[in-house]
Design an enzyme around this catalytic site. Sequence first.
Site, mmCIF file in Angstrom:
data_model
loop_
_atom_site.group_PDB
_atom_site.id
_atom_site.type_symbol
_atom_site.label_atom_id
_atom_site.label_comp_id
_atom_site.label_asym_id
_atom_site.label_seq_id
_atom_site.Cartn_x
_atom_site.Cartn_y
_atom_site.Cartn_z
ATOM 1 N N GLU A 149 1.217 -0.996 -0.265
ATOM 2 C CA GLU A 149 0.008 -0.016 0.476
ATOM 3 C C GLU A 149 1.314 0.621 0.224
ATOM 4 O O GLU A 149 0.475 2.356 -0.734
ATOM 5 C CB GLU A 149 -1.167 0.469 1.404
ATOM 6 C CG GLU A 149 -1.807 1.173 1.327
ATOM 7 C CD GLU A 149 -3.017 1.271 -0.098
ATOM 8 O OE1 GLU A 149 -3.088 2.150 -0.437
ATOM 9 O OE2 GLU A 149 -3.930 0.427 0.000
ATOM 10 N N LYS A 166 4.538 4.074 -9.840
ATOM 11 C CA LYS A 166 3.038 3.492 -9.647
ATOM 12 C C LYS A 166 2.312 3.483 -10.669
ATOM 13 O O LYS A 166 0.779 3.125 -9.993
ATOM 14 C CB LYS A 166 3.448 5.452 -9.021
ATOM 15 C CG LYS A 166 4.230 5.133 -7.645
ATOM 16 C CD LYS A 166 4.057 6.791 -6.800
ATOM 17 C CE LYS A 166 5.313 6.277 -5.838
ATOM 18 N NZ LYS A 166 5.178 8.232 -5.914
#
Length: 438
Positions: free
Chosen positions: A131, A207
């Site tokens: 996360e 990302k």
Amino acid sequence: MNNQPLKVAVLGCGVVGTEVVRRLRASHAALADRIGAPVEIAGIAVRDPRRPRGLDIDPALFTNDPLELVKRDDVDIVVELLGGIEPTHSLVAAAMEHGASVVSANKALVAAYGPELHGAAARAGVDLLYEAAVAGAVPLLRPLRDSLGGDEVTRIVGIVNGTTNYILDRMTQKGSAFDAELRQAIERGYAEADPTADVEGADAAAKAVILASLAFHTWVPPAEVYREGITGVTVQDVADARAHDCVVKLLAVLERTAGEDDVMVRVHPAMVPRTHPLADVGGADNAVVVEAAGAGRLLFRGAGAGGTPTASAVVGDLVTAARRRLLGHRETASPATVTGRVRAMSDVRSRYHLSVPVTDSVVALDDIAAVLRAHDVRVDSVQRRRTAGPDAWVLVTEVSGESALRAAVQAIAGLPSVGAAPRFLRMLEPVEEEAAVG
């Protein structure tokens, strides 16, 4: 409460690692209540075990042999905070092979080896959680994977790099140049001594790969993410954006047409209208707008960088992994590991801000207009910028194709009346008018 402790190995004890260790120590009782068993640090791998780190912890826990640490039979969870690809990749693979779940904040590693690592985790029956790899403390990956698992995500637009957002925000607020604000960012700890991965867009691109795997169930090879950084953003670009009631932001844009399998993933600076929810995201914060067929438009926003926010996400993943370990099951839903078809940047359709320095304003405008018409690029507005030096024509196009725009720019650069190569920035549409353009 299970009194048998779960043992955690920490790889790396920099800014984030130190904060993670500190939280595990300070919140020992609270974490045990949330997990159902105490968590105990089995070891901390560092380059120099003798270096003072300001942690109230047994010095014997520090080791400079990370491989020996991850292979220990008593280690339940490995928290990887080393960064980089090697030896990190080998260490993570060894940890899972020896039965440890892995929590990581390493977006470059996951982007490069995601399918392989997820496969290794499945074979070993362990968890792989990351996360903290995207948007720091902002809970984004789990909602994409779980909460929106039954929906169809069609578009994601986000600011996912705190360093570049800090630099561009400062340029906007102060009217200063990129180089000056980059130096400030390094001095204040918002950027690494070598900021290349941030300012060239590589960090945001990694990302974006992770986001695409969760949102579109498609693995996009990092090399297929179109990438432009912010090193070329000028004071004039920022001023032009202000004149159009916009700000310049580095965006990750991910799109998939409803009902189709191909995706588009790109990272580049863009002019963002002040009315858009991403426009007022300042400092090193991150923010991501997710659009889904059922849920509509969702905004995720918060601290995207720094030791404390990142450690928050890491410890959150550690709690999840520890609970699953205690219950004897692992995460069964993992991102897609099948590589999908990635559309080329030439397929993009967007509005563009075009700035053309000229030597003869009157002749140049006619020449520029003729070239744009020939390439089917329609103009929405035109403004003459008068300066102490050569004037410039500033044009905003209607929604046009990227390939047509680039061909037109190349042709304009060769006009005798044009004094220097034209510059262009893509323009994000106002949120109330947004379609699949950016």
